[in-house]
Every structure is written in C-alpha cells, then in structure tokens.
Design a protein around this motif. Sequence first.
Motif, PDB file in Angstrom:
ATOM      1  N   ALA A  44     -15.751   4.549  -2.424  1.00 39.78           N
ATOM      2  CA  ALA A  44     -14.599   3.720  -2.771  1.00 39.78           C
ATOM      3  C   ALA A  44     -13.345   4.554  -2.542  1.00 39.78           C
ATOM      4  N   ALA A  45     -12.308   3.929  -2.022  1.00 36.80           N
ATOM      5  CA  ALA A  45     -11.070   4.650  -1.750  1.00 36.80           C
ATOM      6  C   ALA A  45      -9.884   3.714  -1.906  1.00 36.80           C
ATOM      7  N   VAL A  46      -8.737   4.279  -2.260  1.00 34.67           N
ATOM      8  CA  VAL A  46      -7.512   3.488  -2.389  1.00 34.67           C
ATOM      9  C   VAL A  46      -6.309   4.363  -2.038  1.00 34.67           C
ATOM     10  N   THR A  47      -5.365   3.780  -1.315  1.00 29.53           N
ATOM     11  CA  THR A  47      -4.104   4.446  -0.976  1.00 29.53           C
ATOM     12  C   THR A  47      -2.954   3.567  -1.431  1.00 29.53           C
ATOM     13  N   MET A  48      -1.884   4.212  -1.941  1.00 28.95           N
ATOM     14  CA  MET A  48      -0.732   3.481  -2.458  1.00 28.95           C
ATOM     15  C   MET A  48       0.530   3.965  -1.754  1.00 28.95           C
ATOM     16  N   VAL A  49       1.327   3.004  -1.256  1.00 30.19           N
ATOM     17  CA  VAL A  49       2.504   3.297  -0.439  1.00 30.19           C
ATOM     18  C   VAL A  49       3.699   2.519  -0.976  1.00 30.19           C
ATOM     19  N   GLN A  50       4.871   3.139  -0.920  1.00 28.68           N
ATOM     20  CA  GLN A  50       6.101   2.486  -1.365  1.00 28.68           C
ATOM     21  C   GLN A  50       6.717   1.684  -0.224  1.00 28.68           C
ATOM     22  N   PRO A  51       6.866   0.350  -0.384  1.00 25.50           N
ATOM     23  CA  PRO A  51       7.516  -0.458   0.660  1.00 25.50           C
ATOM     24  C   PRO A  51       8.972  -0.032   0.870  1.00 25.50           C
TER      25      PRO A  51
ATOM     26  N   VAL B 234       4.046   7.913   0.823  1.00 18.16           N
ATOM     27  CA  VAL B 234       2.656   7.820   0.385  1.00 18.16           C
ATOM     28  C   VAL B 234       2.598   8.382  -1.032  1.00 18.16           C
ATOM     29  N   LYS B 235       2.441   7.498  -1.996  1.00 18.72           N
ATOM     30  CA  LYS B 235       2.570   7.876  -3.398  1.00 18.72           C
ATOM     31  C   LYS B 235       1.278   8.362  -4.030  1.00 18.72           C
TER      32      LYS B 235
ATOM     33  N   TYR C 110       0.845  -3.600   5.157  1.00 18.11           N
ATOM     34  CA  TYR C 110       1.162  -4.640   4.184  1.00 18.11           C
ATOM     35  C   TYR C 110       2.467  -4.326   3.451  1.00 18.11           C
ATOM     36  N   ALA C 111       2.786  -3.039   3.308  1.00 16.99           N
ATOM     37  CA  ALA C 111       4.066  -2.670   2.703  1.00 16.99           C
ATOM     38  C   ALA C 111       5.225  -3.188   3.533  1.00 16.99           C
ATOM     39  N   THR C 112       4.999  -3.367   4.830  1.00 16.06           N
ATOM     40  CA  THR C 112       6.037  -3.916   5.705  1.00 16.06           C
ATOM     41  C   THR C 112       6.353  -5.355   5.322  1.00 16.06           C
ATOM     42  N   PHE C 113       5.345  -6.146   5.007  1.00 20.05           N
ATOM     43  CA  PHE C 113       5.597  -7.507   4.535  1.00 20.05           C
ATOM     44  C   PHE C 113       6.403  -7.467   3.232  1.00 20.05           C
ATOM     45  N   ALA C 114       6.012  -6.571   2.322  1.00 21.77           N
ATOM     46  CA  ALA C 114       6.712  -6.465   1.038  1.00 21.77           C
ATOM     47  C   ALA C 114       8.167  -6.092   1.224  1.00 21.77           C
ATOM     48  N   ALA C 115       8.448  -5.290   2.259  1.00 17.46           N
ATOM     49  CA  ALA C 115       9.820  -4.848   2.533  1.00 17.46           C
ATOM     50  C   ALA C 115      10.547  -5.814   3.454  1.00 17.46           C
ATOM     51  N   ARG C 116      10.075  -7.057   3.524  1.00 12.86           N
ATOM     52  CA  ARG C 116      10.698  -8.112   4.329  1.00 12.86           C
ATOM     53  C   ARG C 116      10.788  -7.710   5.806  1.00 12.86           C
ATOM     54  N   GLY C 117       9.695  -7.160   6.309  1.00 11.52           N
ATOM     55  CA  GLY C 117       9.611  -6.856   7.733  1.00 11.52           C
ATOM     56  C   GLY C 117      10.078  -5.478   8.133  1.00 11.52           C
ATOM     57  N   LYS C 118      10.488  -4.672   7.167  1.00 12.59           N
ATOM     58  CA  LYS C 118      10.956  -3.315   7.471  1.00 12.59           C
ATOM     59  C   LYS C 118       9.762  -2.372   7.488  1.00 12.59           C
ATOM     60  N   TYR C 119       9.423  -1.895   8.677  1.00 12.92           N
ATOM     61  CA  TYR C 119       8.296  -0.979   8.813  1.00 12.92           C
ATOM     62  C   TYR C 119       8.781   0.457   8.723  1.00 12.92           C
TER      63      TYR C 119
ATOM     64  N   VAL D 298     -16.062  -3.894   2.286  1.00 10.39           N
ATOM     65  CA  VAL D 298     -15.221  -4.947   1.708  1.00 10.39           C
ATOM     66  C   VAL D 298     -13.874  -4.339   1.332  1.00 10.39           C
ATOM     67  N   TRP D 299     -12.819  -5.141   1.454  1.00 15.61           N
ATOM     68  CA  TRP D 299     -11.452  -4.665   1.275  1.00 15.61           C
ATOM     69  C   TRP D 299     -10.659  -5.575   0.351  1.00 15.61           C
ATOM     70  N   PHE D 300      -9.632  -5.011  -0.234  1.00 15.29           N
ATOM     71  CA  PHE D 300      -8.533  -5.804  -0.760  1.00 15.29           C
ATOM     72  C   PHE D 300      -7.252  -5.033  -0.516  1.00 15.29           C
ATOM     73  N   SER D 301      -6.297  -5.729   0.106  1.00 16.63           N
ATOM     74  CA  SER D 301      -4.995  -5.128   0.354  1.00 16.63           C
ATOM     75  C   SER D 301      -3.937  -6.065  -0.180  1.00 16.63           C
ATOM     76  N   GLY D 302      -3.006  -5.515  -0.961  1.00 24.27           N
ATOM     77  CA  GLY D 302      -1.979  -6.369  -1.554  1.00 24.27           C
ATOM     78  C   GLY D 302      -0.786  -5.574  -2.016  1.00 24.27           C
ATOM     79  N   TYR D 303       0.202  -6.293  -2.553  1.00 14.59           N
ATOM     80  CA  TYR D 303       1.474  -5.630  -2.830  1.00 14.59           C
ATOM     81  C   TYR D 303       2.349  -6.455  -3.760  1.00 14.59           C
ATOM     82  N   SER D 304       3.302  -5.752  -4.349  1.00 15.33           N
ATOM     83  CA  SER D 304       4.477  -6.366  -4.958  1.00 15.33           C
ATOM     84  C   SER D 304       5.648  -5.946  -4.077  1.00 15.33           C
ATOM     85  N   SER D 305       6.863  -6.230  -4.514  1.00 13.52           N
ATOM     86  CA  SER D 305       8.026  -5.815  -3.725  1.00 13.52           C
ATOM     87  C   SER D 305       8.220  -4.306  -3.748  1.00 13.52           C
ATOM     88  N   THR D 306       7.597  -3.615  -4.721  1.00 13.39           N
ATOM     89  CA  THR D 306       7.855  -2.193  -4.894  1.00 13.39           C
ATOM     90  C   THR D 306       6.647  -1.300  -4.664  1.00 13.39           C
TER      91      THR D 306
END
Length: 799
Positions: free
Chosen positions: A359-366, A371-372, A532-541, A614-622
């Motif tokens: 199992a693995a998870v990575t967290m990124v700031q939009p 890489v947090k 997916y952080a790009t979607f959270a940042a309104r398209g800013k990659y 199996v995966w799950f990828s998701g986000y908030s605005s932050t």
Amino acid sequence: MRVREKGDRGVVQSVVLFLGVSVLSGALAAGLAIPFAGLAGFTTEKTHETLQDLPQELKTAPPARTSKIVAADGSLIAYLYEQNRVPITLAQVNPIMRKAIVAIEDDRFYEHGALDAKGTLRAMLRNQSEGSVQQGGSSITQQYVKLSLIAKAKTPEEYQEATASTYQRKIAELRYAVAVEKEFSKDEILEKYLNLANFGDGAYGVEAAARHYFSTTAAKLTLPQAALLAGLVKNPTGYDPTNSPKRAKDRRDVVLRRMQELNVITAKQATDAIRTPVYDPKKVNKVPNGCAASDYPFYCEYAYSKLLENPAFGPDEKSRAHYVKTAGITVKTSLDPKIQRAAEAAIKSKSKPADTTIAAVTMVQPGSGLVKGMAQSKPYGDGTNHTTSYNYNVEKTYAGGYGGFQNGSTMKAFTIAAAIQQGIPLNYRINSPSPIDLSGVKFKTCTGTTSDPDYHPKNSTRSGDLTMIEAAKASTNTYFLQLSQRTGLCAIATIAAKLGMRDAQTLQPLQQVISMTLGVDNVSPLMLANAYATFAARGKYCKPLAVTSITSAAGKPIKTPGIDCNQALEQPVADGVNRVLHEVMGKGGTGNRLNFGPSDLAGKTGTIQDNKAVWFSGYSSTMAAASVVADAKLPYTNLMYGHTLNGKDIADPSGSGTAGPIWEAAMRAALKGTAETHFVPPSDKTIRGDVKDLPFVTGMSVQDATNRLQGAGFQVTVAPGQVDSQEATGTVAYTSPRQRDGAPEGSLVTIYISNGKNGQQPPPPPTSPQPPNPPNTGKPGGNPQCPPWHPKYPNCGGR
C-alpha cells in the motif's frame, strides 16, 4: 667490513638529505650547513628533480563537510557526508585541546619553521638503520600538508602518491610546508590541522570528534577528553575507544604524561586525569549518514535523487554526489511533518508490513507541486523482515523507484477533461450497455487510428443511457470508451501529458490504445496525485517539487529549480472536471463512503484488469493524494485470491473499498484544522457544452440519416446490432447524443438502428388546443402516456 661501509654511506645520505631540506625550510643557520656542502653529491638525482619541480604553493581543496536535508519546518531528515566534519575556528577550541595536540604531535611547533630539524634528523637516522620509513618526525605543518594532499586526491593513484612511504613524498611535503608557513600564521595552521585531522570512528575534525565521543563541543573539552583526542590522530583506528578502550586509555595516558613532562599540566592534573574512565559509551553520539538512517528514508532518497539532477553541483552524477556529501550544504525540502505523519498513520492503520500486497500514498499541494508526504506499507530495508528498498510512490528513474502500476479508471478523469475541452456538455448522454461490441471500431490517435478486432468490454457497475456525470459516479466503462472514441485518444493523451502523466517505467508517453480510458501503462502515486492536483488548482500544472532551497556552508543561497507551473488546462475545463469528480463523492457515487468534512472533495476510483491493483485519487482545493494497493511481485496476481491487506484476506478489492480508506484517512488528518474550501462552480457554458442543434433523423433510413447529419457538420458512426424501438425495423431508433442535447460541432454522432419490437403508439392528437405537458423527466409527476423521449411528440418533452 663491506656491510659497515654501506651502512655508513646510508647514514651520511640521510644526514645530507636532512641538511638539504633544512636549508629549504630555514630551520638551520646557514653556517651549519656549509661544512656538509661537499656531501651534496650523495643526494639522488630523483631528490634533486623533486626539489626543482615542486610548485611554490600548496593548493588545497575545502575540507569535506557534513551536509544535511531538512523538512519544510527545518527539522532534520538526514545527514549526508563522506567525512563527518563540522569546521570551527581556533577560538572555538578549548586551549587545553590545543596544548594537548601540540604536546604529543609537535611540542616545538611554535618555535621552528616548516620543519622540526631535531625531530626529523632523529626519525631519518632510525628509518635508515631500519631500511624503511619507521618513524615520522613530521611537524604539524607537514601533517597538515599530507592531510590536504589526501583530501584533494580524486583517484586511487593520487591517493597512493599522497600516502607513499618514500623520501620523495617527504620532501614534497616539506616544500609545500615551507609555502604554508609563509602564507599562514601558526595559529591558522593549527586551526586548519584540527579541522582536517581524522579522529577515528568516522569523526573528522576536532568539533565532530568532541560531539561524537563525548556529546560535547570542542570548546568544552576537559583535560582527559582532550588528551584522548590528541592521541587518536596517530592511529585513528587503533586508538579508537569504541573499538579498543584499553589501547585508547594507554595512548591517552601517554599524552597526559607528555603534557606533564613539558610542564603544560601539573603532576596532580595528570594523575587525576589518568584515573578518569577513558569514555562513557552512553555519550557516544554516532551521526547517522544517508537516507537509510532517516526517519523518512523513501522521501529522503527521492529528494536526494532530485539533487543529483542539479547541474549546479557538477557535470555528472558522480561529481554531484561528491559535492552534495562534502560541501556542507543545507537542503530544505517540501516535506511537511504533519502531512507526512498523516500519510504514515493512514498506511499503518490500513495495512501491515507482512501483507502480501503493498500500500502506498503520496500527497501533493495543488498550485505549487510541493510534495508534502509519501508513505508505504513496507519499511525501508534490505528485503528481510518484510522490508524493501523499493519506493512504491515514485517513478523508476529515481533511486529505488518501483515504477508504478496501471492506474485503471483514474484515467477517466483525463477523458472527462478532453470532452469538456471539446465543448461536450456534462449531461452528454451515451447509451452504455454491458457488454458492448467495439470490435473493429476505429479510435483516432495522434498519428492515425487504432482498433481491436475482438473487443467486448463490460461494466462492473451501472449500465444504460447515462450522462457524463452519471457514468462518472458509477465508473461505467462502456460510457467512457464511447466518449473516448468521440474525443479521440490524441486529445486524452495530450491532456494527460500536459499534466505530467508518463509511463513510470520508461517516462515515455502513454500508449494510445482503445482501452486507454480504463487504464494504460504504469503510473506512480506521485505522478497521479500531482496530475489530479492540477484539476484542484483550476488547470494550473506544477512540476513535482521536493527540494525548495539550498544554502551553502556559508549560508549563501545556491541556485536550484523552484516552483515551476503553467496553465495546462483552461480554468473552465478544470472547473467542469471538478464538478464531475465532486459528484463521484456524492450520493450514489463510488467515492460516497469516502466523503468527509465541510470542504468540497473530488475523486476517482481505479481498478485494473483482474484486480491486480486498485487506486483512489482525489483532492480538495488545497491537497491532493493518490493511494494504491497492489500486488508488487511478478507475475502480478488477482488481489482477491491469496492476498492480504491489514492482516486480512481481501475479499472484494476495489478502488473505493480497498485503496480509498487509505486516501480518506490521510486526507482527513492532513485537512484537520484547515480552512473550509470549495471548488469554483463551472460556468453555464461548461455545463451545457458548446453545442449546436442536431437534425431530426429518428425513423429515417440509415443512409438518409447519415447524409443529413454529415450535411450538418457532424461525423457519423453506426452502432452494431439493433435496439428495441417503436420505429420501423432497420430505421433510426435514436442517436447518441440525443437531438435534445445537441452536440459540439464536428463531433461524432452514433446512430442506433431499431428492431421494431417496442411498438408503443403515440396518444391520439387532442381535439382542441391544450397547453403543452411538462417535459417527462422520468420522475414522479411526468405524463405516463408519453414515451421516455421522442421528438415526434413535442407535447411529451420535445427537445
């Protein structure tokens, strides 16, 4: 008699050599050397050449220092060094330490020049009588020269030359020592020597040694401590107290008695010091070296790999690694201890090292790419006791990078983006049965078309006539396959590439195959979370960023790549994706059970073929995160059979039920205490799409309908087989998209052919004008006499 003459001649040669180098050093009066001038012929030609060819000054390299990697809050992640050293000034060294090192190594240091004539003559005579170099007699200045030449050696040959037991090396050292004595004061030379010397057990320099053996500083060393360190430089390994306490004590006591003989200390001070224990094992402070010793070894190795990409540190990886480990730099990273703890706690609560899965998870700031945090179920190690050196969060190009897994339906997010970008509305309907026959159907790629001669994909969830939002909530495969045919695979691949998606094994572009929207190639959690952080940042990659700043040993900034962002998607497109994936977290969506808190969340599940990951990828605005549970042993096998997670058999692996809880636990802890955030609502144009009216073709022949649609500027394809419809057999039952929804100009319209089996007749026309009935929405209150939708009957819903 012959042997004696040979020995006498050797002694004379030693004396002449001694006098020659003495003249060079200025240690002897000129008159003393004159009576022996006639013996100059005994010096060798090699010695003469050495004296003539030596440079006039010693060029030294900066002493190797310990570098460190720290988290965003400044807390330590790891030390990196080839030699553990902390350079200090002489004023920061306790005077008793200075006296101890001078007493045992060169008690006339402040009286003679580069050479101690008395000591050197004594050593040379003994060495000649033994037939080899047995005794040093080098001054502290000469020792400093030797240490400098060793430190500067870059090849085995240079090291061997710097340490060779030959008179030529000794003469070379002396010539350099003369230059050093001219350039620096005695105190400056002693300072350099104390910072450069090897004190054993990985400690270089007196400050590192004081910290290592006694958990103190050079300024606070006591007499017995100073004597121990002073004795170490002669044989750092042999007199190391952690290896041989008795030999270390004997050597320390020799130093103390020598200090007493020179009246540096009193007899009582010497006796009292000799009675003290040589060292306290509990106070030995071993400085860990490298990422393996870090609390965050996988993140550390990822950050270190990024350092090795920096051209400011050298032309190649080897020279960059040497610089990083010797320059004393401070590397600040984006790791946030709070978020890292959240990731680790989520992994620990939902998995175990002994599981047959990983199992693995990575967290990124939009909006920044920082890489947090990253965590995984297998601890760092050599493979024993359920450990691994693989980092399951990153691409194979990084140190220990595993190279990812196929990402399943998380790819559907990029298909959604491509559709919205082309003006396809969020309520775009496609009839999505299970299975569906896509055999031979052509999908456009960036270089042409592709197809599969035998392809009958199925749905594992909802089927039917669905909108984009409904299909996303259920992750309906046949919907998104047909949608990807309409958008073309090139559009999906282009968006994915702009958002940093590559094959995590090779970094090559993702393959454009007809099943692309269901998962393709291998991607890493870092890669997916950042996309997916790009979607959270309104398209800013933003490129993933682990190293945020680097400062030199002097505290000056060193150039390093910083935050690097661009507007990869138009904001309305990203807003539309956020709306669709936000609905996935709502009632009826596959992510509903993972929804929490007041902030808007969006996400997507992913399951690859035969449940191998199996995966799950998701986000908030932050904050964005991607989690994966997978079989990491080749050949990959179905997670449902013989695999465990959190010590239990996996009965029904899924993105929401298996990987999702890890994502939720990590995100819940990471967002705790943060401000409530919401996505920007999509514009009306994004929701409704950039569409034009479709001509009415229901009931027409296929050829007439095709001509009419093409004449209106649309592309046309005919679905295989026939569907239940009240239209005559062989005529057009309906189109996808429906006439009422319209379609983007130039888009693909699919014609469905009627089998004539659903012969429901329309109601008789009214005898007098009546107001139109409300549209039949399929909800209670609609007119039960109306068919679900039909342009022939405008009173039953029209367009």
